[in-house]
Design an enzyme around this catalytic site. Structure first.
Site, short mmCIF file in Angstrom:
data_model
loop_
_atom_site.label_atom_id
_atom_site.label_comp_id
_atom_site.label_asym_id
_atom_site.label_seq_id
_atom_site.Cartn_x
_atom_site.Cartn_y
_atom_site.Cartn_z
N GLN A 107 -26.42 57.98 74.49
CA GLN A 107 -25.62 56.94 73.85
C GLN A 107 -26.43 56.09 72.87
O GLN A 107 -25.94 55.76 71.79
CB GLN A 107 -24.97 56.04 74.92
N ASP A 160 -12.57 58.31 65.06
CA ASP A 160 -12.99 59.42 65.91
C ASP A 160 -14.20 59.07 66.75
O ASP A 160 -14.38 59.60 67.86
CB ASP A 160 -13.27 60.65 65.04
N HIS A 192 -6.17 65.59 65.34
CA HIS A 192 -7.51 65.84 64.81
C HIS A 192 -8.39 66.70 65.71
O HIS A 192 -9.35 67.32 65.24
CB HIS A 192 -8.22 64.51 64.52
N ASP A 193 -8.11 66.77 67.01
CA ASP A 193 -8.89 67.61 67.93
C ASP A 193 -7.99 68.60 68.67
O ASP A 193 -8.32 69.04 69.77
CB ASP A 193 -9.63 66.74 68.95
N HIS A 217 -12.53 65.58 75.19
CA HIS A 217 -11.64 66.01 74.10
C HIS A 217 -10.28 66.42 74.66
O HIS A 217 -9.95 67.60 74.78
CB HIS A 217 -12.27 67.16 73.32
N ASN A 218 -9.49 65.43 74.99
CA ASN A 218 -8.16 65.66 75.57
C ASN A 218 -7.14 64.75 74.89
O ASN A 218 -7.45 64.07 73.91
CB ASN A 218 -8.20 65.44 77.08
N GLY A 219 -5.93 64.73 75.43
CA GLY A 219 -4.86 63.94 74.82
C GLY A 219 -5.11 62.44 74.84
O GLY A 219 -4.64 61.72 73.95
N VAL A 220 -5.84 61.96 75.83
CA VAL A 220 -6.12 60.52 75.89
C VAL A 220 -7.06 60.13 74.76
O VAL A 220 -6.89 59.08 74.14
CB VAL A 220 -6.72 60.13 77.26
N HIS A 221 -8.03 60.98 74.47
CA HIS A 221 -8.91 60.73 73.33
C HIS A 221 -8.10 60.71 72.03
O HIS A 221 -8.30 59.83 71.18
CB HIS A 221 -9.99 61.82 73.25
#
Length: 394
Positions: free
Chosen positions: A330, A279, A169-170, A129-133
């Site tokens: 997964q 998402d 969104h995150d 959950h970072n900027g790349v996501h």
């Protein structure tokens, strides 16, 4: 769908963007420049002129943006080419491509400051959950908003809110899930009364930055407040604990064939579903990209589990590295969360993109199954664990 207040030709449209963030320039230096400066302290200088390396990387980033609508878009590579500024670069490009900066008369200085602050508020130490996501979700949202069944109905306001929701969104995600915040009596859980804790936090953080930067302050107050509410409605829809409710509603609309996208209410609902898809679209990407995301989200889960063990807390489902494998997680995620959602999305938008996503999903699920074959014994009672642990995927 939106009529901004009339304004004159602003002088800031011709400002060199490189001068807009001098106080943050150390964060935006190219990766090559950092390596070059460090090597000067260790040995002989680079043989290749520095400016050529910078231009090469920025040039490759620009080439990638020419194909920003491709489902094979490699956000990890793009993040390297932009020296960790994929979210800023991608969002600014998309807003310009849609003509939203000019249409809404957005002050580019304020916009740039807003995007920099948004990227900084994503915790880079989070594996997932970072900027790349956030950049990856924004690129996916752009792909969905281009789908013919939707694109012809979207207003400029829909486009702006859709992109801003994907970008934020995150925002400020702490790297742990809602049950963790609740059982540790975190102040956010108390503040939002244990309901959509993270999503409310993301929304309020986004509104806070919009107001701090005054990005929408030139718009009529009623319009800016309405945009903030719509932004919240989209972000709150990403609460995966509400997945079944949204999916059931979506399925009912499709069964009854009563969606009318000329109506703002229905259009907004589809944007909610698009953001939900964006998402959790990682399993629908090509294997090389999907596997990287799987590794990152599993690392984040297991890190939470390690914290819970350290403090003698009950370990959350899927977070115990001694009892779960990446493949198990997964396969369960794909079967119980992703596949039902994207099957309905394909009913709504039966296009090449939808079929491509479902194709990748099937291949990726089979790949994880092959990797897991012979590594664990399957038993019936274990399967519901995935559905009961659905909130872990936020």
């Amino acid at each position: 769908g939106f009529d901004p207040e009339p304004r004159g030709s602003p002088p800031y449209l011709c400002i060199d963007f490189r001068t807009l963030h001098s106080e943050r320039v150390h964060r935006l230096l190219s990766f090559q420049r950092y390596l070059h400066s460090s090597r000067l302290l260790r040995g002989p200088p680079q043989q290749i002129p520095l400016h050529l390396l910078d231009e090469d990387y920025t040039g490759q980033a620009r080439c990638m943006l020419d194909k920003v609508g491709s489902w094979n878009f490699d956000i990890f590579l793009f993040d390297k080419f932009t020296n960790g500024n994929s979210l800023i670069t991608l969002t600014f490009h998309l807003l310009n491509q849609y003509g939203l900066v000019e249409l809404f008369q957005l002050d580019v200085v304020k916009l740039w400051r807003f995007l920099v602050m948004v990227q900084e508020d994503y915790h880079s130490h989070n594996p997932y959950h970072n900027g790349v996501h956030a950049a990856d979700v924004t690129q996916a949202m752009y792909c969905y908003m281009r789908e013919p069944v939707l694109s012809k109905y979207l207003t400029s306001c829909d486009l702006l809110i859709g992109l801003l929701a994907a970008v934020t969104h995150d925002l400020g995600h702490p790297g742990v899930n809602q049950p963790f915040l609740i059982k540790t009596d975190h102040y956010l859980a108390t503040l939002y009364k244990n309901t959509s804790v993270l999503e409310n936090h993301h929304w309020k953080s986004a509104v806070g930055l919009l107001r701090e930067t005054e990005l929408l302050s030139h718009l009529p107050a009623e319009d800016s407040l309405n945009m903030e509410r719509q932004l919240g409605s989209l972000i709150l829809a990403t609460d995966i604990s509400q997945q079944n409710e949204y999916l059931s509603r979506f399925r009912t609309h499709l069964d009854q064939d009563d969606l009318c996208l000329s109506h703002a209410h229905h259009r907004h609902f589809i944007l909610q579903m698009a953001l939900k898809c964006a998402d959790i679209c990682n399993p629908c990407r090509p294997w090389e990209l999907s596997k990287q995301w799987s590794e990152k989200v599993t690392e984040e889960f297991f890190h939470q589990g390690d914290i819970e063990k350290k403090h003698n807390l009950e370990v959350s489902p899927l977070c115990d590295r001694d009892k779960n494998t990446m493949g198990d997680i997964q396969i369960g995620f794909m079967s119980y969360v992703v596949e039902p959602l994207f099957s309905e999305w394909a009913r709504f938008s039966d296009t090449r993109l939808s079929q491509t996503m479902l194709g990748h999903l099937g291949l990726n699920k089979a790949s994880w199954g092959s990797l897991q074959l012979g590594q664990r014994q399957t038993s019936g009672p274990e399967e519901p664990t995935h559905t009961n642990a659905i909130t872990n995927f936020t």
